[in-house]
Scaffold this active site. Structure first.
Site, PDB file in Angstrom:
ATOM      1  N   HIS A  32       3.851   6.808   5.327  1.00 32.03           N
ATOM      2  CA  HIS A  32       2.656   7.515   5.809  1.00 32.03           C
ATOM      3  C   HIS A  32       1.829   6.753   6.834  1.00 32.03           C
ATOM      4  CE1 HIS A  32       0.195   5.305   2.748  1.00 32.03           C
ATOM      5  NE2 HIS A  32      -0.767   5.495   3.629  1.00 32.03           N
ATOM      6  N   ASP A  41     -21.318  13.651 -25.779  1.00 34.28           N
ATOM      7  CA  ASP A  41     -19.873  13.877 -25.680  1.00 34.28           C
ATOM      8  C   ASP A  41     -19.219  12.851 -24.765  1.00 34.28           C
ATOM      9  OD1 ASP A  41     -21.157  14.783 -23.492  1.00 34.28           O
ATOM     10  OD2 ASP A  41     -20.100  16.697 -23.377  1.00 34.28           O
ATOM     11  N   HIS A  63       0.815  -1.219   0.000  1.00 35.30           N
ATOM     12  CA  HIS A  63       0.000   0.000   0.000  1.00 35.30           C
ATOM     13  C   HIS A  63       0.853   1.275   0.000  1.00 35.30           C
ATOM     14  CE1 HIS A  63      -2.858   3.043   1.223  1.00 35.30           C
ATOM     15  NE2 HIS A  63      -2.308   3.125   2.422  1.00 35.30           N
ATOM     16  N   GLU A 115       0.711   5.566  12.603  1.00 32.06           N
ATOM     17  CA  GLU A 115      -0.608   5.065  12.991  1.00 32.06           C
ATOM     18  C   GLU A 115      -0.561   3.573  13.318  1.00 32.06           C
ATOM     19  OE1 GLU A 115      -3.295   6.775  13.427  1.00 32.06           O
ATOM     20  OE2 GLU A 115      -4.732   5.129  13.700  1.00 32.06           O
ATOM     21  N   ASP A 116       0.159   2.814  12.515  1.00 30.96           N
ATOM     22  CA  ASP A 116       0.025   1.355  12.588  1.00 30.96           C
ATOM     23  C   ASP A 116       1.224   0.608  13.156  1.00 30.96           C
ATOM     24  OD1 ASP A 116      -2.469   1.628  11.451  1.00 30.96           O
ATOM     25  OD2 ASP A 116      -1.741   1.368   9.404  1.00 30.96           O
ATOM     26  N   ASP A 172      -3.278   8.220  -0.793  1.00 28.22           N
ATOM     27  CA  ASP A 172      -3.578   7.153   0.166  1.00 28.22           C
ATOM     28  C   ASP A 172      -5.038   6.749  -0.006  1.00 28.22           C
ATOM     29  OD1 ASP A 172      -3.530   5.534   2.564  1.00 28.22           O
ATOM     30  OD2 ASP A 172      -4.448   7.219   3.634  1.00 28.22           O
TER      31      ASP A 172
HETATM   32 MN    MN Z   1      -2.570   4.437   4.147  1.00 31.04          MN
END
Ligand code: MN
Length: 699
Positions: free
Chosen positions: A74, A262, A50, A78-79, A141
């Site tokens: 990123h 269109d 990811h 958090e993880d 993300d």
């Molecule tokens: Mn992420």
């Protein structure tokens, strides 16, 4: 354990980088491999697939290497157990700040968001964009998460798709990130409106081949030829309109899918603005323009600075075709939006000025706008000067005025939280209570039941709610302090005056006009009823014993109930006679007989000081002075005194004085029970032989 796919991601990412950048990216890759080890996406891929994909998309947007590294990292805050300081130490402050910003955005709790507040949240997200690179990472993300949404349960799919459509699509649009915006829209379309999505998709699928054929065989060759004849070097392409916008068009215009013509648009890209208008002329000379279908976004760019000429013409075989004409610059900006200004390839440092000139351009571009709301919105995008967006530990969002402090925050949550605010933590660290909150701060208030507001707080809070609540809390605190002090004073007085607390309370409450005990204590504590005054009310001079009896007289002031009073020495009023009270400073209420010359004087000159009072109860003996004028004769004094005694009055003093005329004056100080007794004495004495007159002496 690297899967084959995973390896492909790696290679894709590293392929286009220079040696130095490659080194940084490799270190970041090693770091995330270690930190995310053992974590997997719902798809079953190693988790790192990811962030690597996000970084790759950032690379395709030509973002700088700092953003790409931040894209890789990123999710580590958090993880994983990685900290801000870890990242800062290894990859520098800029990377750490971006990762922290993305992490904060991820913690925003959108799920309870009402739709009408969505604009606030968009502003919020942009408020984090002191460094706009946070937004890029977050958007990509989100894009990758949307692309892999099928691995999540349906409920989550719907929630994330709705949030994306409400929050992130408008931001991508605002920043001119057309590619990201359209990709996100079609993904949201698919998850949120599955049936309509399939319909549009089928329709486009069926008609696309045929349309493509038409453009390739009839329309484009004709156009290319004409442009060539005009001597203009142009690139002509065609692109499918994205599904969401086709669907939106049927809704906006109330038409059927079959009437959307269109689905494929033709794009002509040239070198200069002048050539754009030349090409427009060529197009309109070769094909018939459809009236009302021409837009000049070159002289009047869209708010996100999108520029192009749009026109719809009737091509060969009578079909309507939309043609977009733009320069390469405009094209790049249309594809990449703000990212097109991220001139990192020209050598790093210029990037910020690029962003700000873009923002300035954005603001300038709408200054001629007739829509003030839009102008404000865009100005705010750049400035965000009025508000800060902060969070509770649960992730709820609060919008406070700029300059707000933890105390403002506490009162915003609840008055009681404010009133017992003992300290504050921002992002886990203790801060002073006058700390100025920043957008994105997570604020935790520490309360203590014993803590009370501080007068200093008023100096730094900015919300009127906090100000008012602190003021009223301080007032209440002062009141409590005075009541406590009053209680102490009362105890002291009670023991000094040797009176029971209850008696003292009752008398003082009446005397001061206090509504209740607490109010009296407040008056005592604050000094509005002074100790001296209380002493003067209760301390009786010891040399006038008889006056103590007189204190038992109870008078009633009209409408005011019982009052404390003194009987005037000059006239010594008697119970039962008509009396008036005179208010005299320092002495309280002096009670005079109606006939007293002193009272007459006050009545004449200061009538406002005189109150009508009534006797209600009387006990004991009262002094009264009388003067008799008698014809002097033997035995008359004895007869007068015995008459007085017989009537039950006491004589406390008697003086007689013979006058040359043969008369005599007799002065008596008497004690009687009431005015009626006095009248009886006077009347009886007047009947004694030789008594010429009986007079009461006053003054
Ligand atoms: Mn992420």
């Amino acid at each position: 354990m690297k899967t084959l796919l995973h390896k492909k991601h790696y290679e894709k990412l590293l392929k286009d980088l220079g040696e130095e950048d490659k080194e940084r990216v490799k270190r970041a890759l090693e770091f995330i491999e270690e930190k995310h080890a053992g974590q997997y996406r719902k798809s079953g891929e190693p988790y790192t697939a990811h962030p690597i994909e996000v970084a790759h998309m950032l690379l395709e947007l030509d973002m700088d290497i700092t953003t790409i590294v931040a894209g890789l990292l990123h999710d580590v805050l958090e993880d994983t157990d990685a900290t801000y300081d870890d990242i800062k130490e290894r990859f520098g402050k800029e990377v750490a700040d971006i990762v922290e910003g993305v992490t904060k955005l991820g913690k925003i709790n959108f799920k309870d968001t009402e739709v009408h507040k969505a604009e606030n949240y968009r502003k919020l997200v942009l408020a984090f964009s002191k460094d706009l690179r946070v937004i890029f990472v977050k958007l990509l993300d989100r894009l990758h998460n949307m692309k892999t949404l099928n691995h999540l349960p349906v409920e989550k799919q719907l929630r994330i798709a709705r949030e994306t459509l409400e929050i992130y699509v408008p931001i991508a649009n605002r920043l001119g990130l057309w590619k990201i915006k359209t990709e996100l829209e079609d993904l949201c379309f698919m998850y949120l409106y599955r049936r309509e999505y399939e319909e549009v998709k089928n329709f486009v699928g069926k008609s696309r081949k045929e349309l493509e054929e038409y453009l390739k065989r009839f329309f484009i060759p004709r156009l290319r030829e004409a442009i060539g004849q005009a001597g203009i070097n142009a690139t002509i392409t065609y692109r499918p309109k994205h599904l969401f916008s086709i669907w939106q068009k049927t809704i906006r215009k109330g038409i059927r899918l079959e009437d959307v013509h269109d689905i494929l648009g033709v794009r002509v890209i040239v070198g200069t603005v002048q050539e754009c208008y030349l090409v427009l002329g060529v197009v309109h000379s070769v094909f018939t323009p459809v009236p009302g279908k021409f837009d000049d976004y070159i002289s009047l760019p869209k708010p996100n600075l999108y520029q192009s000429l749009h026109t719809t013409v009737i091509g060969p075989k009578g079909r309507m075709v939309e043609v977009q004409i733009r320069t390469w610059d405009m094209h790049e900006r249309a594809e990449k939006g703000i990212a097109a200004h991220w001139a990192y390839k020209e050598g790093g440092r210029a990037k910020d000025s690029g962003i700000y000139s873009w923002l300035r351009g954005l603001v300038e571009s709408i200054q001629g706008s007739k829509n003030p709301q839009e102008l404000m919105e865009n100005l705010k995008l750049e400035l965000f000067s009025e508000e800060v967006f902060v969070f509770t530990p649960k992730g709820d969002l609060l919008v406070l005025p700029k300059g707000a402090t933890p105390v403002d925050f506490a009162y915003h949550i609840h008055t009681e939280v404010g009133n017992h605010c003992a300290g504050a933590k921002v992002n886990g660290r203790i801060v002073p209570l006058n700390y100025k909150l920043q957008s994105g701060d997570m604020v935790e208030i520490i309360t203590s039941p014993n803590k009370r507001p501080n007068a200093e707080w008023i100096k730094f809070v900015v919300t009127s709610k906090a100000k008012n609540k602190i003021k009223s809390a301080l007032k209440e605190l002062e009141r409590e302090r005075y009541v406590e002090l009053g209680r102490e004073k009362l105890e002291l007085l009670s023991s000094k005056l040797n009176l029971s607390r209850e008696t003292l309370l009752e008398v003082l409450t009446k005397e001061s006009g206090a509504k209740n005990e607490e109010e009296l204590l407040l008056l005592l504590g604050s000094g509005r009823v002074s100790k001296e005054r209380v002493y003067s009310l209760f301390k009786k001079p010891k040399e006038h014993k008889e006056k103590e009896e007189r204190l038992e007289d109870v008078l009633n002031m009209d409408g005011l109930g019982s009052v404390l009073h003194n009987l005037a020495e000059c006239c010594t009023p008697l119970p039962g006679e008509e009396i008036f009270g005179v208010i005299s400073r320092g002495k309280g209420l002096m009670v005079h007989s109606k006939d007293c010359p002193n009272l007459q004087y006050v009545l004449k000159n200061f009538p406002e000081k005189v109150l009508r009072v009534n006797w209600t109860r009387s006990e004991g003996l009262h002094p009264v002075k009388i003067r008799l004028l008698v014809r002097d004769r033997v035995g008359i004094l004895a007869e007068v005194t015995s008459t007085i005694a017989k009537l039950g009055a006491n004589i406390t003093e008697a003086r007689t004085k013979s006058l040359p005329s043969g008369s005599a004056i007799m002065d008596f100080n008497l004690q009687v029970r009431s005015y009626a007794d006095f009248l009886k004495v006077r009347e009886t004495l007047q009947k004694v032989e030789g008594v010429e007159s009986v007079e009461r002496v006053m003054g």
